[in-house]
Design an enzyme around this catalytic site. Structure first.
Site, mmCIF file in Angstrom:
data_model
loop_
_atom_site.group_PDB
_atom_site.id
_atom_site.type_symbol
_atom_site.label_atom_id
_atom_site.label_comp_id
_atom_site.label_asym_id
_atom_site.label_seq_id
_atom_site.Cartn_x
_atom_site.Cartn_y
_atom_site.Cartn_z
ATOM 1 N N GLU A 192 28.022 -1.297 26.856
ATOM 2 C CA GLU A 192 28.699 -1.990 27.955
ATOM 3 C C GLU A 192 30.170 -1.576 28.044
ATOM 4 O O GLU A 192 30.690 -1.353 29.141
ATOM 5 C CB GLU A 192 28.573 -3.508 27.762
ATOM 6 N N CYS B 147 23.703 -9.981 30.053
ATOM 7 C CA CYS B 147 22.822 -10.395 28.946
ATOM 8 C C CYS B 147 22.125 -11.724 29.186
ATOM 9 O O CYS B 147 21.195 -12.062 28.462
ATOM 10 C CB CYS B 147 23.549 -10.425 27.619
ATOM 11 N N LYS C 122 14.799 -16.668 28.151
ATOM 12 C CA LYS C 122 14.466 -15.461 27.384
ATOM 13 C C LYS C 122 12.950 -15.261 27.313
ATOM 14 O O LYS C 122 12.471 -14.146 27.134
ATOM 15 C CB LYS C 122 15.040 -15.551 25.971
ATOM 16 N N GLU D 274 12.207 -13.574 30.487
ATOM 17 C CA GLU D 274 12.817 -12.236 30.463
ATOM 18 C C GLU D 274 11.951 -11.246 29.677
ATOM 19 O O GLU D 274 11.746 -10.108 30.100
ATOM 20 C CB GLU D 274 14.208 -12.307 29.818
ATOM 21 N N GLU E 17 10.149 -4.278 33.514
ATOM 22 C CA GLU E 17 11.122 -3.197 33.241
ATOM 23 C C GLU E 17 11.464 -3.119 31.764
ATOM 24 O O GLU E 17 11.961 -2.098 31.299
ATOM 25 C CB GLU E 17 12.462 -3.429 33.975
ATOM 26 N N CYS F 269 25.514 -19.771 25.557
ATOM 27 C CA CYS F 269 24.218 -19.922 24.861
ATOM 28 C C CYS F 269 24.205 -21.070 23.860
ATOM 29 O O CYS F 269 23.138 -21.603 23.549
ATOM 30 C CB CYS F 269 23.873 -18.663 24.103
HETATM 31 FE FE1 HC1 Z 1 22.537 -15.482 23.998
HETATM 32 FE FE2 HC1 Z 1 22.655 -12.969 23.917
HETATM 33 S S1 HC1 Z 1 24.435 -14.306 23.610
HETATM 34 S S2 HC1 Z 1 22.116 -14.113 25.791
HETATM 35 O O1 HC1 Z 1 23.389 -16.471 25.081
HETATM 36 O O2 HC1 Z 1 23.633 -11.694 24.918
HETATM 37 O O3 HC1 Z 1 19.827 -16.632 24.308
HETATM 38 O O4 HC1 Z 1 22.941 -16.847 21.340
HETATM 39 O O5 HC1 Z 1 20.859 -14.033 22.017
HETATM 40 O O6 HC1 Z 1 20.055 -11.303 24.073
HETATM 41 O O7 HC1 Z 1 23.392 -11.621 21.376
HETATM 42 C C1 HC1 Z 1 20.907 -16.299 24.194
HETATM 43 C C2 HC1 Z 1 22.798 -16.443 22.398
HETATM 44 C C3 HC1 Z 1 21.637 -14.144 22.867
HETATM 45 C C4 HC1 Z 1 21.083 -11.881 23.989
HETATM 46 C C5 HC1 Z 1 23.077 -12.086 22.316
#
Ligand code: HC1
Ligand code: SF4
Length: 576
Positions: free
Chosen positions: A285, A305, A364, A367, A372, A509
C-alpha cells in the site's frame, strides 16, 4: 439548574435532561432495553417502545408512571425509580415481552449474554402469566455473515437507528403493522439481497439473539479433526486486545500469548498472525501511495482492508472504484501467501491447507467468499470465525484461557511490527502506511513514527503532514456515515486529500461486530484502543518495512513491492 427529588433525595439536574439521565448521573440506575446512547458515536436510540424504564413521578397532582428516557426533569418533581408500582410495571412489561419470545435460552446464541435474559433475571421474573399469539417469522441465514431471527426481535429498533443514522445504509425499517410488525429490510427481503455491508454494527447493539453472526465453529472443528488437512490459523490485530473479556478479564487486557497457546491447544497445525499480513499490506500500500503521488493513478488513495467499507463503496460510489487501493486486506494477503509461499516451503499441496481467520468482524466471513479472492481455484481464506466464536471453541475444549502460559506465534508468518498492531484502531492503517512511506522518502527519524493527529474517536480526523519535504493532506474516517460525507466531498471536488483511511465500524476493528459485546459501554472500546497503542509502543520494530520476515519474503518469493507476482497474489479489483 432544576431542583428535584429522586427516591427521596434532593438532587440537581440540568435543564433539558431526561429523568433517565438525571437519575443515572445521581447514582440511581433505571433499566432500559430499547434506549441506548453511545456518546462517542453521537448515537441515541430512543423510540420509547419497550416501556421498561417507567418511573413514578409526582408533580403535585398525584403520581403517574412515565417513561424516564423521554420525560424531561422539572423543578420540584418527586421521582421514584424503584417504587412498587414502577417495578411491577417493568415486571409486567417483561412478562408480556417474554410471552412472545422463544424459550430456548438453554441453547440460544446469546444465552448468559442477552440483555433481555439478564433483565428478566434482575426483575425476578420467574413465570409468565400471559399466554397468547406467538410470532413465527422464520430465520434468515441466507447471508454469509449475519443470521436474522425475527422471532427474537423485541422491536427495540437499535439496529434500525444504528444502520440508518450512524452507518447511513438504511437497511431496516418497520414492515407490516400491529402484531405482525417486524424490523426488517424493505419487503422483508433476505439480507443477502440487500445493500447491507455486513459491518455488523446492528449485531453489536442488538440486545437479544435477533441478530447474530453466522456460526462457522463446526466447520473449523471438522477441519481440525480431518487428518488429511494442514490447518493454519491467523489472528487479527483487534482480537488480542479484546478476547480476554470473554473469560472475565478487564477490558483492555492484552492476551496475545494466551491466545496463541489456546489456538495450539485447539489443534491448529500452525498459529500465525494477521499482523504479519498487515505488515505485508503496508509494503504494497505504501508503494501504491508513492506511485500515485508520482502521478501514476488517482488521488486520494483510499485504504481497502475493511470489507464492509469495500461493499459500501461498490454499492454507493460505483463511479469511484479506481480510488481505493487495489491491495487485498491483510488476512486475505496472508491466506494467499500461506497457499503459495508457505505451501511451497513446506511442500504441502495447497488443496490440503485450510486457512482459518479469527477476526473481530462479521463482514470478513462474506469477504472470504468473494470470487476475486482466490488463486488457482483455492480461496485465500477458507473459514472466518469471530472473536466470540473463538472464545466459544476455547470454552468447549475446557481450556482455562486466563491460566495459560504465554506462547509465541509460529514462523515464518508470525513476526510483526507495531505498525501492524495499530491496524485494529481507527487511523492505524493510515499511520502505519505513513511510517513506511516516510522511511522510503528518506525520513526514518522518530518524528515519523507517531502521527497523533489521526488517532482517537473523532468521526473524521484530518491532518496536514510533512514528510521528507513532501506535504500530504490525510484523513481517517470511521463509521460509514462519516465515510459517506467525506467521499461526497471528494467526489464534488470541494476538498483535496492525498491518502484516506476508512473503517466501517466506529472506533475501527476493535469495535467490530464479532467482538465481545459492549452492552452499551463504549468505555470498553476506549480501553481496547489504549491496549492497541500500548502494544505498538512496546514493539522494538515499529515500521512494517523493517520486519525481517517481510524483507525475506520479498527476497525469496515476491521480488519488489508492486512486482508482477505481488500484483497477481496480493491485489484485487472491485465490482459495482
Ligand atoms: Fe481488521 Fe485488518 S485491521 S480489517 O479491522 O486490515 O477484521 O483487527 O484483521 O484483514 O490486519 C478486522 C482487525 C484485520 C485485515 C488487519
Ligand atoms: Fe446495516 Fe451494517 Fe447491520 Fe448491514 S450489518 S444491516 S449495513 S448495520
Amino acid at each position: 439548574m432544576v431542583k428535584l427529588k429522586i427516591n427521596g433525595i434532593e438532587v440537581e439536574a440540568q435543564n433539558g435532561e431526561t429523568i433517565l439521565e438525571a437519575s443515572r448521573r445521581s447514582g440511581f440506575d433505571i433499566p432500559t432495553l430499547c434506549h441506548l446512547q453511545l456518546h462517542d458515536m453521537d448515537y441515541e436510540n430512543r423510540p420509547v417502545s419497550c416501556r421498561i424504564c417507567m418511573v413514578e413521578v409526582d408533580e403535585g397532582r398525584g403520581s403517574r408512571l412515565v417513561p424516564s428516557c423521554d420525560t424531561y426533569v422539572k423543578e420540584g418533581m418527586d421521582i421514584s425509580t424503584d417504587s412498587r408500582r414502577a417495578v411491577n410495571s417493568r415486571r409486567t412489561t417483561m412478562e408480556l415481552m417474554l410471552s412472545n419470545h422463544p424459550k430456548d435460552c438453554l441453547f440460544c446464541d446469546r444465552s448468559t449474554n442477552c440483555d433481555l435474559q439478564t433483565l428478566a433475571h434482575e426483575l425476578n421474573v420467574r413465570r409468565v402469566r400471559y399466554e397468547g399469539k406467538r410470532s413465527n417469522f422464520g430465520i434468515d441465514e441466507t447471508s454469509l455473515s449475519i443470521v436474522k431471527n425475527l422471532d427474537k426481535c423485541i422491536l427495540c429498533r437499535r439496529c434500525e437507528s444504528i444502520c440508518s443514522n450512524v452507518q447511513t445504509v438504511d437497511i431496516y425499517s418497520a414492515v407490516n403493522r400491529g402484531f405482525d410488525t417486524v424490523i426488517a429490510p424493505a419487503f422483508n427481503a433476505p439480507l443477502h439481497e440487500t445493500e447491507c455491508t455486513f459491518c455488523g454494527q446492528c449485531v453489536s447493539v442488538c440486545p437479544t439473539a435477533a441478530l447474530t453472526e453466522i456460526n462457522n465453529v463446526d466447520k473449523v472443528w471438522n477441519a481440525l479433526y480431518d487428518e488429511g488437512k494442514y490447518v493454519v490459523v491467523q489472528t487479527a490485530p483487534a482480537v488480542r486486545v479484546a478476547v480476554a473479556e470473554e473469560f472475565g478479564a478487564e477490558p483492555g487486557t492484552v492476551s496475545t500469548g494466551q491466545m496463541v497457546a489456546a489456538l495450539r491447544r485447539l489443534g491448529f497445525d500452525s498459529v500465525f498472525d494477521t499482523n504479519w499480513g498487515a505488515d505485508l499490506t503496508i509494503m504494497e500500500e505504501a508503494n501504491e501511495v508513492l506511485q500515485r503521488l508520482n502521478g501514476k493513478g488517482r488521488l486520494p488513495i483510499l485504504t481497502s482492508c475493511c470489507p464492509a467499507w469495500v461493499k459500501f463503496i461498490e454499492h454507493n460510489f460505483p463511479d469511484m472504484l479506481d480510488v481505493p487501493s487495489t491491495c487485498k486486506s491483510p488476512h486475505e494477503m496472508f491466506g494467499s501467501m500461506t497457499k503459495t509461499y508457505f505451501a511451497e516451503k513446506m511442500n504441502i499441496d495447497p488443496k490440503d491447507i485450510v486457512v482459518v481467520s479469527v477476526m473481530p468482524c462479521v463482514a470478513k466471513k462474506y469477504e472470504s467468499a468473494r470470487p476475486e479472492l482466490t488463486h488457482e481455484g483455492h480461496s485465500d481464506v477458507d473459514y472466518v470465525i469471530t472473536t466470540r466464536e473463538f472464545a466459544r471453541m476455547v470454552k468447549e475444549a475446557g481450556i482455562h484461557y486466563l491460566d495459560l502460559a504465554e506462547e509465541e506465534f509460529d514462523n515464518p508468518l508470525g513476526e510483526s511490527t507495531g505498525a501492524a498492531q495499530i491496524f485494529g484502531a481507527t487511523g492505524g492503517v493510515l499511520e502505519a502506511a505513513l511510517r513506511t512511506a516516510a522511511a522510503w522518502l528518506g525520513d526514518e527519524s522518530d518524528a515519523t513514527l507517531d502521527f497523533e493527529g489521526v488517532r482517537g474517536f473523532e468521526g473524521v480526523k484530518e491532518a496536514n503532514i510533512s514528510v521528507a519535504g513532501h506535504d500530504l493532506k490525510v484523513a481517517a474516517a470511521h463509521g460509514l456515515g462519516n465515510a459517506r460525507r467525506l467521499l461526497e466531498a471528494v467526489r464534488e471536488g470541494s476538498t483535496h486529500y492525498d491518502v484516506i483511511e476508512i473503517m466501517a465500524c466506529p472506533g475501527g476493528c476493535i469495535a467490530g461486530g464479532g467482538q465481545p459485546y459492549h452492552h452499551g459501554d463504549r468505555g470498553i472500546i476506549k480501553k481496547r484502543m489504549e491496549a492497541t497503542y500500548s502494544i505498538d509502543k512496546s514493539k522494538k520494530i515499529r515500521r512494517s518495512n523493517d520486519n525481517p520476515d517481510i524483507k525475506k519474503i520479498y527476497e525469496e518469493f515476491l521480488g519488489e513491492p508492486g512486482s508482477h507476482k505481488a500484483h497477481e497474489l496480493l491485489h484485487t479489483h472491485y465490482v459495482d
